[in-house]
Design an enzyme around this catalytic site. Sequence first.
Site, short mmCIF file in Angstrom:
data_model
loop_
_atom_site.label_atom_id
_atom_site.label_comp_id
_atom_site.label_asym_id
_atom_site.label_seq_id
_atom_site.Cartn_x
_atom_site.Cartn_y
_atom_site.Cartn_z
N ASN A 6 13.00 -14.75 -67.59
CA ASN A 6 13.75 -13.60 -67.07
C ASN A 6 14.75 -14.10 -66.02
OD1 ASN A 6 14.47 -11.46 -65.26
ND2 ASN A 6 12.93 -10.21 -66.28
N ASP A 50 17.11 -12.25 -64.34
CA ASP A 50 17.67 -11.21 -63.45
C ASP A 50 17.89 -11.73 -62.03
OD1 ASP A 50 17.29 -9.57 -65.62
OD2 ASP A 50 15.60 -8.46 -64.75
N HIS A 51 16.96 -12.58 -61.57
CA HIS A 51 17.03 -13.01 -60.17
C HIS A 51 18.25 -13.87 -59.88
CE1 HIS A 51 13.22 -11.18 -59.42
NE2 HIS A 51 12.75 -11.77 -60.50
N ARG A 74 26.66 -11.33 -53.09
CA ARG A 74 28.00 -11.66 -52.61
C ARG A 74 29.11 -11.07 -53.48
NH1 ARG A 74 29.42 -16.01 -49.28
NH2 ARG A 74 27.96 -16.04 -47.58
N HIS A 109 17.13 -7.54 -67.73
CA HIS A 109 16.94 -6.09 -67.54
C HIS A 109 18.28 -5.51 -67.10
CE1 HIS A 109 14.40 -2.74 -65.38
NE2 HIS A 109 15.32 -2.24 -66.20
N ARG A 142 19.82 -2.69 -65.66
CA ARG A 142 19.36 -1.47 -64.97
C ARG A 142 20.48 -0.45 -64.92
NH1 ARG A 142 14.40 -2.67 -61.77
NH2 ARG A 142 14.55 -0.52 -61.10
N ARG A 157 22.21 -3.24 -60.65
CA ARG A 157 22.05 -3.96 -59.39
C ARG A 157 22.06 -5.48 -59.57
NH1 ARG A 157 15.77 -2.79 -57.87
NH2 ARG A 157 16.47 -0.65 -58.01
N HIS A 158 21.70 -5.96 -60.76
CA HIS A 158 21.78 -7.42 -60.95
C HIS A 158 22.55 -7.77 -62.23
CE1 HIS A 158 18.07 -6.44 -63.03
NE2 HIS A 158 17.32 -6.45 -61.95
N GLU A 163 15.50 -5.80 -71.65
CA GLU A 163 14.64 -4.81 -70.99
C GLU A 163 15.52 -3.66 -70.57
OE1 GLU A 163 12.57 -5.98 -67.48
OE2 GLU A 163 11.63 -7.64 -68.50
N THR A 204 11.26 -3.88 -57.94
CA THR A 204 11.16 -4.41 -59.29
C THR A 204 10.35 -3.39 -60.10
OG1 THR A 204 10.40 -6.28 -60.65
CG2 THR A 204 9.10 -5.80 -58.69
N THR A 205 10.23 -3.62 -61.42
CA THR A 205 9.49 -2.66 -62.25
C THR A 205 8.06 -2.58 -61.73
OG1 THR A 205 10.80 -3.57 -64.03
CG2 THR A 205 9.06 -2.03 -64.65
N GLU A 214 3.99 -5.12 -74.11
CA GLU A 214 3.95 -6.17 -73.09
C GLU A 214 2.98 -5.69 -72.03
OE1 GLU A 214 7.66 -7.75 -71.53
OE2 GLU A 214 6.67 -8.30 -69.65
N HIS A 221 4.84 -10.17 -65.55
CA HIS A 221 4.99 -9.61 -64.20
C HIS A 221 4.05 -10.29 -63.22
CE1 HIS A 221 6.41 -6.95 -61.12
NE2 HIS A 221 7.28 -6.47 -61.98
N GLY A 222 4.67 -10.94 -62.26
CA GLY A 222 3.90 -11.58 -61.19
C GLY A 222 3.22 -12.87 -61.58
N GLY A 232 9.89 -14.58 -64.49
CA GLY A 232 11.18 -14.70 -63.81
C GLY A 232 11.09 -15.27 -62.42
N HIS A 233 10.58 -14.48 -61.49
CA HIS A 233 10.68 -14.81 -60.07
C HIS A 233 10.19 -16.22 -59.71
CE1 HIS A 233 11.10 -13.69 -55.86
NE2 HIS A 233 9.98 -14.36 -55.66
N1 PXP Z 1 8.23 -8.28 -67.67
C1 PXP Z 1 8.82 -7.14 -67.24
C2 PXP Z 1 8.75 -5.94 -68.13
C3 PXP Z 1 9.50 -7.07 -66.01
O1 PXP Z 1 10.08 -5.93 -65.62
C4 PXP Z 1 9.57 -8.24 -65.22
C5 PXP Z 1 10.31 -8.21 -63.91
O2 PXP Z 1 11.66 -8.10 -64.11
C6 PXP Z 1 8.96 -9.41 -65.69
C7 PXP Z 1 8.27 -9.39 -66.92
C8 PXP Z 1 9.00 -10.69 -64.94
O3 PXP Z 1 8.32 -10.54 -63.73
P1 PXP Z 1 8.38 -11.68 -62.64
O4 PXP Z 1 9.79 -11.76 -62.13
O5 PXP Z 1 7.41 -11.22 -61.60
O6 PXP Z 1 7.98 -12.96 -63.32
#
Ligand code: PXP
Length: 242
Positions: free
Chosen positions: A7, A9-10, A18, A43, A45, A49-50, A70, A100-101, A151, A190-191, A212-213
């Site tokens: 992912n 997005d970050h 910026r 994603h 949105r 935002r990103h 997403e 975040t979601t 998911e 997620h996480g 992602g993160h």
């Molecule tokens: N899956 C979904 C549906 C998400 O919304 C996200 C966060 O954007 C992720 C996975 C990835 O999560 P993380 O950034 O915590 O790895």
Amino acid sequence: MASLGVNIDHIANVREARKTFEPDPVTMALLAELGGADGITVHLREDRRHIQDRDLNLLKETVHTRLNLEMAATEEMVSKAIYIKPDMVTLVPERREEITTEGGLDVIKYKQKLKDIIQELSDKEIPVSLFIDPLQEQLESSAEIKADWIELHTGKYATTKNLARVEELSILKECTTKAKSYGLRVNAGHGLTYQNVEQIAAIEGMEELNIGHTIISRALAVGLSQAVREMKELIINPRKHI
Ligand code: PXP
């Protein structure tokens, strides 16, 4: 063996802080693929935002693995998906004020609406995944409305410890087995981090992890010294013709 959807997005978060041209998530997606990503997830949105529309248009042209879009279950996003034609869509809940979601979709509450969207996207040959909390009734409803994937939200697993985490892991395992028996394909995310991913990756039947993160954080950690070295070099030894 589970595959990895990265992912990005970050990366766009940093750029949008910026409102400039860097870092470019489109270029970074290529690097993620070079590193072995099996897919790229973004994603788009509602508030942009990103990730921006421009990113999505370019990613559709440049991603050589799989593009997972997403998005919220809205008319605007469904039209966007039909226009872009990603390799798959993951429907997620979206609230403007969230960082975040935060939770999974309520498939029971929005059954008809989600069913119609799945049908509309399937008619255009776009498979759909539903991001849900690991709950039996959400699985059943997802199968009923003919989602291709679910998911599983791993947020609770990621934020609990000790016995509570063991419990969450066994719920995720059980849900994966149940979902497969209903004919659903199973992803999770997620996480997830370098510290907690292995047990999720080892779940029998788990197809793909969306992460992602932690990957973007690691990229900063392993890349920062080199980036500083390169800047230092320019300052110490400016090129003569500049
Ligand atoms: N899956 C979904 C549906 C998400 O919304 C996200 C966060 O954007 C992720 C996975 C990835 O999560 P993380 O950034 O915590 O790895």
